[in-house]
Motif scaffolding. Sequence first.
Motif, short mmCIF file in Angstrom:
data_model
loop_
_atom_site.label_atom_id
_atom_site.label_comp_id
_atom_site.label_asym_id
_atom_site.label_seq_id
_atom_site.Cartn_x
_atom_site.Cartn_y
_atom_site.Cartn_z
N LEU A 247 -30.23 48.74 53.43
CA LEU A 247 -30.38 48.40 52.02
C LEU A 247 -31.72 48.86 51.46
CD1 LEU A 247 -28.85 44.79 51.90
CD2 LEU A 247 -27.73 46.98 51.46
N GLY A 248 -32.76 48.89 52.33
CA GLY A 248 -34.08 49.34 51.90
C GLY A 248 -34.06 50.78 51.38
N PRO A 249 -33.56 51.73 52.18
CA PRO A 249 -33.47 53.11 51.70
C PRO A 249 -32.56 53.28 50.48
CG PRO A 249 -33.34 53.06 54.09
CD PRO A 249 -33.29 51.64 53.63
N ILE A 250 -31.47 52.50 50.43
CA ILE A 250 -30.59 52.55 49.25
C ILE A 250 -31.35 52.10 48.02
CG2 ILE A 250 -28.54 51.52 48.18
CD1 ILE A 250 -27.25 51.41 50.93
N ALA A 251 -32.14 51.02 48.17
CA ALA A 251 -32.95 50.52 47.05
C ALA A 251 -33.99 51.56 46.64
CB ALA A 251 -33.63 49.20 47.44
N TRP A 252 -34.63 52.18 47.63
CA TRP A 252 -35.65 53.21 47.33
C TRP A 252 -35.02 54.37 46.56
CZ3 TRP A 252 -35.70 58.30 49.12
CH2 TRP A 252 -36.86 59.03 48.83
N TRP A 253 -33.84 54.78 46.99
CA TRP A 253 -33.14 55.87 46.31
C TRP A 253 -32.80 55.49 44.87
CZ3 TRP A 253 -28.04 55.97 44.44
CH2 TRP A 253 -27.59 57.23 44.01
N SER A 254 -32.58 54.19 44.65
CA SER A 254 -32.23 53.71 43.31
C SER A 254 -33.46 53.40 42.47
CB SER A 254 -31.34 52.47 43.42
OG SER A 254 -30.14 52.78 44.09
N GLY A 255 -34.64 53.60 43.03
CA GLY A 255 -35.85 53.47 42.23
C GLY A 255 -36.53 52.11 42.26
N PHE A 256 -36.30 51.30 43.29
CA PHE A 256 -37.00 50.02 43.37
C PHE A 256 -37.27 49.65 44.82
CE2 PHE A 256 -32.57 48.92 43.73
CZ PHE A 256 -32.51 47.79 44.53
N GLY A 399 -27.16 42.01 49.65
CA GLY A 399 -26.34 43.21 49.56
C GLY A 399 -25.66 43.34 48.21
N ASN A 400 -25.18 42.24 47.66
CA ASN A 400 -24.52 42.29 46.35
C ASN A 400 -25.50 42.55 45.22
OD1 ASN A 400 -21.70 41.89 46.88
ND2 ASN A 400 -22.19 39.82 47.53
N GLY A 401 -26.71 42.04 45.36
CA GLY A 401 -27.72 42.32 44.35
C GLY A 401 -28.09 43.79 44.32
N VAL A 402 -28.31 44.36 45.51
CA VAL A 402 -28.64 45.79 45.60
C VAL A 402 -27.48 46.63 45.09
CG1 VAL A 402 -29.13 47.68 47.21
CG2 VAL A 402 -30.26 45.47 47.50
N ALA A 403 -26.26 46.27 45.45
CA ALA A 403 -25.08 47.03 45.02
C ALA A 403 -24.97 47.08 43.50
CB ALA A 403 -23.81 46.40 45.61
N THR A 404 -25.24 45.97 42.84
CA THR A 404 -25.13 45.92 41.38
C THR A 404 -26.13 46.85 40.71
OG1 THR A 404 -24.42 43.60 41.55
CG2 THR A 404 -25.11 44.38 39.39
N ILE A 405 -27.35 46.88 41.24
CA ILE A 405 -28.36 47.77 40.68
C ILE A 405 -27.98 49.23 40.91
CG2 ILE A 405 -30.80 48.46 40.78
CD1 ILE A 405 -31.48 45.62 41.62
#
Length: 447
Positions: A247-256, A399-405
Amino acid sequence: MSTIVKEKATRRPFYAVLYVQVLAAIAVAVVLGHYWPSVAVDMKPLGDGFIKLIKMVIALVIFCTVVTGIAGMSDMKKVSRVGGKALLYFEVVSTLALLIGFLAAHVAAPGTGFNVDPATLDAKAVAQYAGKAKEQTIAEFVLNIIPNTVIDAFARGDILPVVLTSVLFGFVLARLGDRAKPIRDMIDAGSMLVFGAINVIMRFAPVGAFGAMAFTVGRYGIGSLGPLIKLVGLFYLTSALFVFGVLGPIAWWSGFSIWKFLLFIKEEILIVLGTSSSDPVLPSLMEKLERLGCSKPVVGLVVPTGYVFNTDGSSIYMTLAALFVAQATNTDLTLSQQCAIFAVAMVTSKGASGVTGASFIALVGTLSVVPTIPVAGMALILGIDRFMSEARALVNVIGNGVATIVISRSEGELDSARLAAVLDGRMPESEATKVSGGQLAEQPTLP
């Protein structure tokens, strides 16, 4: 400058902050459960009552949010596109979670050395869960998404039937256009009432967290971890690796930053930790995601659906625990049997969130597809399942919070400037509660 001074002047004392109260309640509950277990066990109704209060209004929260969100979309193709993206994302990420749990069990082998004889285990302890697991087939699961009546969707309290009903009503209201404006206005006004009720209920979160945690420690005791501490520790470590490694790399890719996001939802994290359930934080999670800059329609569609289909924590638990039971009972599994467990877990893990114990029931159902694994072996982890349920629910919520962003960003409906400002703490609380278009401005802010 004056805004900052005013913000500091109106800042509440630390003991009035929700997450501080919840943290203090959990600490007191652990002490009570350790030294006065019989008294702590009697605190269980406090936790159960709080969760029931939340469940009482969750269906209305989902209905108001999803209906107003979809009704506000002029393009119905967009609804299908967002839903399709979300389901694809859920499947990919939850499959990664299953794989990580699978690999962790093979690498660490937490069940090796137990040498348990299944005949010596208390099969009756698992029998009640096995019965529940066999009550519902895959076809029945799909059919149960369709409620018998509209009222039944709300009476049952299951998320998916409510989502289905909400999507249907939202679609019709969107098709009706201006003719449905009075109804949309009424639902918007109703959402203010619902979020007001949530605001009141959340003030009892410390009481609910205290009751649930006191019961867990008092009923099972820290000492009940005993020889199974390796499994519990491995599960928490694997869950942390998933959050920061996937989830960390996914969040980074999404800009946060995943760290900043976790700090932003710290109240929700502590409530989940205390109650061992993700249900109590559903309304406040949706509100905070809108506050971060995610559009209301995306939040209303992705978060409730994710609570059923994006169960990352439960997915890790399913494969890790299944292989643990096989290792502990010296059951050799062929590659095809392991693949069968993996494939079935992809289905049974869906919906295994929210309520404590749902993942255990789903796991029993998963093991039943490989007869060589004694289901009675589940008795080994029955006593510690409660300790692992906290991590399951936490990972599910994160996981659901990251997915929504991520979905909001892919749709171009994420205010990146607001996201950065809120996570960095550069936006005052009074401004952070206002979403463009005034969607959140009139809703009460959680304490």
